[in-house]
Design an enzyme around this catalytic site. Structure first.
Site, PDB file in Angstrom:
ATOM      1  N   HIS A  21       2.013 -27.249  20.006  1.00 49.14           N
ATOM      2  CA  HIS A  21       1.945 -28.183  20.961  1.00 49.14           C
ATOM      3  C   HIS A  21       0.927 -29.324  20.266  1.00 49.14           C
ATOM      4  O   HIS A  21       0.304 -28.997  20.523  1.00 49.14           O
ATOM      5  CB  HIS A  21       1.941 -27.868  22.503  1.00 49.14           C
ATOM      6  CG  HIS A  21       2.591 -27.746  23.189  1.00 49.14           C
ATOM      7  ND1 HIS A  21       2.877 -27.052  24.526  1.00 49.14           N
ATOM      8  CD2 HIS A  21       3.935 -28.232  23.202  1.00 49.14           C
ATOM      9  CE1 HIS A  21       4.144 -26.630  25.040  1.00 49.14           C
ATOM     10  NE2 HIS A  21       5.025 -27.257  23.645  1.00 49.14           N
ATOM     11  N   ASP A  50      -1.499 -31.047  21.545  1.00 47.01           N
ATOM     12  CA  ASP A  50      -3.507 -30.955  22.069  1.00 47.01           C
ATOM     13  C   ASP A  50      -3.960 -29.794  21.474  1.00 47.01           C
ATOM     14  O   ASP A  50      -4.618 -29.589  21.959  1.00 47.01           O
ATOM     15  CB  ASP A  50      -3.280 -30.965  23.944  1.00 47.01           C
ATOM     16  CG  ASP A  50      -2.376 -29.647  24.276  1.00 47.01           C
ATOM     17  OD1 ASP A  50      -1.098 -29.722  23.577  1.00 47.01           O
ATOM     18  OD2 ASP A  50      -2.707 -28.990  25.419  1.00 47.01           O
ATOM     19  N   HIS A  51      -3.106 -28.255  20.592  1.00 51.13           N
ATOM     20  CA  HIS A  51      -3.970 -27.878  20.461  1.00 51.13           C
ATOM     21  C   HIS A  51      -3.571 -27.244  18.476  1.00 51.13           C
ATOM     22  O   HIS A  51      -4.804 -27.289  18.268  1.00 51.13           O
ATOM     23  CB  HIS A  51      -3.231 -26.092  20.717  1.00 51.13           C
ATOM     24  CG  HIS A  51      -2.757 -25.978  21.735  1.00 51.13           C
ATOM     25  ND1 HIS A  51      -3.708 -25.410  22.815  1.00 51.13           N
ATOM     26  CD2 HIS A  51      -2.490 -26.339  22.645  1.00 51.13           C
ATOM     27  CE1 HIS A  51      -3.757 -24.954  23.771  1.00 51.13           C
ATOM     28  NE2 HIS A  51      -2.871 -26.207  24.594  1.00 51.13           N
ATOM     29  N   ASP A  53      -2.165 -21.642  27.633  1.00 45.16           N
ATOM     30  CA  ASP A  53      -0.526 -22.154  26.876  1.00 45.16           C
ATOM     31  C   ASP A  53       0.352 -21.042  27.596  1.00 45.16           C
ATOM     32  O   ASP A  53       1.266 -20.607  26.230  1.00 45.16           O
ATOM     33  CB  ASP A  53      -0.902 -22.761  26.139  1.00 45.16           C
ATOM     34  CG  ASP A  53      -1.192 -24.651  26.028  1.00 45.16           C
ATOM     35  OD1 ASP A  53      -1.957 -24.134  26.979  1.00 45.16           O
ATOM     36  OD2 ASP A  53      -0.915 -25.232  26.196  1.00 45.16           O
ATOM     37  N   HIS A  85      -9.028 -25.223  29.782  1.00 47.66           N
ATOM     38  CA  HIS A  85      -7.100 -26.061  30.158  1.00 47.66           C
ATOM     39  C   HIS A  85      -7.119 -26.185  31.339  1.00 47.66           C
ATOM     40  O   HIS A  85      -6.093 -26.326  31.518  1.00 47.66           O
ATOM     41  CB  HIS A  85      -5.888 -25.482  29.166  1.00 47.66           C
ATOM     42  CG  HIS A  85      -4.989 -26.271  28.502  1.00 47.66           C
ATOM     43  ND1 HIS A  85      -3.749 -26.536  29.382  1.00 47.66           N
ATOM     44  CD2 HIS A  85      -4.972 -26.383  27.324  1.00 47.66           C
ATOM     45  CE1 HIS A  85      -2.560 -27.048  28.663  1.00 47.66           C
ATOM     46  NE2 HIS A  85      -3.467 -26.605  27.543  1.00 47.66           N
TER      47      HIS A  85
HETATM   48 ZN   LIG Z   1      -2.277 -27.176  25.811  1.00 50.45          ZN
HETATM   49 ZN   LIG Z   2       1.021 -26.346  25.206  1.00 53.27          ZN
END
Ligand SMILES: [Zn+2]
Ligand SMILES: [Zn+2]
Length: 301
Positions: free
Chosen positions: A66, A68-69, A209, A267
């Site tokens: 994803h 954001d990572h 996550d 997170h």
């Molecule tokens: Zn995330």
């Molecule tokens: Zn994620």
């Protein structure tokens, strides 16, 4: 020698960063190792703000793909290349990581040379030295996602009181015990596990996550520090389930059940920018030793 492990929280936001919280990135420094867990957008500037040297990074652990990572990876690699990074950077991630890495580097003109070693890891130990190892576990998060643990191995020590009581002689037998081997003395067998103990071992787990699942607690069992995602508060448990994330209360329950010593929530959803105390309190009700670090906070274990 008991070398400390230092963790720096470079980014602690969820998918949408805020002025206070950057995308996910956590640096674990131990001896010559500088292991970066995830690399969200802006990670390289966070390094500079934290006065950390990007060139010292040895390994990158990617939990999942994803944005954001991982959106910080191209920038990080470009800067390493421009700064004449001489080492090989080891990159670990779930299945698909090789393809994603290739695609990521194909979208712009990469300047310079960089030696990369990309490994796809599934479950179990994937890197080990005499001193520590890294392991991963598959989580449940819409896309393939790993949780990671850094485990510093302890030293086996002899329980001197027991040795004295049993009147066991010093010398070669003690050496064997220190190596974890069972011994025989005057016809009697002694087990290493009864006469020795492990000292100085440390475990740091990263659960970033995932939805709640039965694999988390056994994987993070006995962590000295559990870093766990906490995208939602418990009032949004249904939403957390729907988006395959955890609430701060669920993170605290994991910490408690796994008998972890410390819990750091990360997170953090942007909706909690103004009421962080609330989600932290939800966790603390279940697990006292919970904290909610800010970006650039650092802790020694
Ligand atoms: Zn995330
Ligand atoms: Zn994620």
């Amino acid at each position: 020698m008991t070398e400390k492990i230092r963790l720096t929280f470079l980014g602690t936001s969820d998918a949408i960063p805020t002025p206070e919280r950057n995308h996910t990135a956590i640096l674990l420094a131990y001896g010559k190792e500088n292991i970066l867990v995830d690399c969200g957008e802006g990670t390289q500037t966070q390094f500079r703000k934290a006065k950390l040297n990007l060139g010292k990074v040895t390994r990158l652990l990617i939990t999942h793909w994803h944005g954001d990572h991982v959106l910080g990876i191209p920038g990080l690699l470009q800067t390493l290349a421009l700064n004449d990074y001489k080492k090989t950077l080891y990159i670990y991630g779930p299945k698909g990581t090789k393809k994603f890495m290739k695609n990521l580097l194909d979208v712009f003109v990469f300047t310079g040379n960089l030696s990369l070693n990309v490994k796809e890891v599934d479950e179990g130990k994937f890197f080990e030295t005499n001193d520590f190892y890294l392991e991963s576990k598959r989580m449940t998060h819409g896309t393939i996602c790993n949780a990671y643990a850094f485990v510093k191995k302890g030293k086996r020590r002899i329980d001197k009181n027991k040795i004295k009581k049993l009147k066991l002689p010093h010398g070669p037998l003690m050496k064997k015990l220190k190596e974890g081997k069972n011994i025989t003395h005057e016809g009697k067998k002694y087990f290493a596990k009864d006469l020795t103990f492990i000292e100085g071992d440390k475990k740091i787990s990263f659960v970033l996550d995932t939805s709640e699942n039965s694999k988390i607690v056994p994987f993070v069992k006995d962590s000295d520090l559990l870093v766990c995602e906490s995208t939602f508060g418990s009032e949004l448990t249904e939403k957390a389930k729907e988006h395959k994330h955890l609430t701060s209360k669920q993170a605290a329950e994991i910490a408690k059940k796994s008998k972890s010593k410390k819990l750091f929530l990360t997170h953090i959803g942007q909706r909690y920018s103004r009421n962080l105390a609330e989600i932290l309190e939800q966790a603390k009700k279940i697990f006292k030793n919970a904290q909610l670090p800010k970006d650039l906070d650092s802790v020694e274990i």
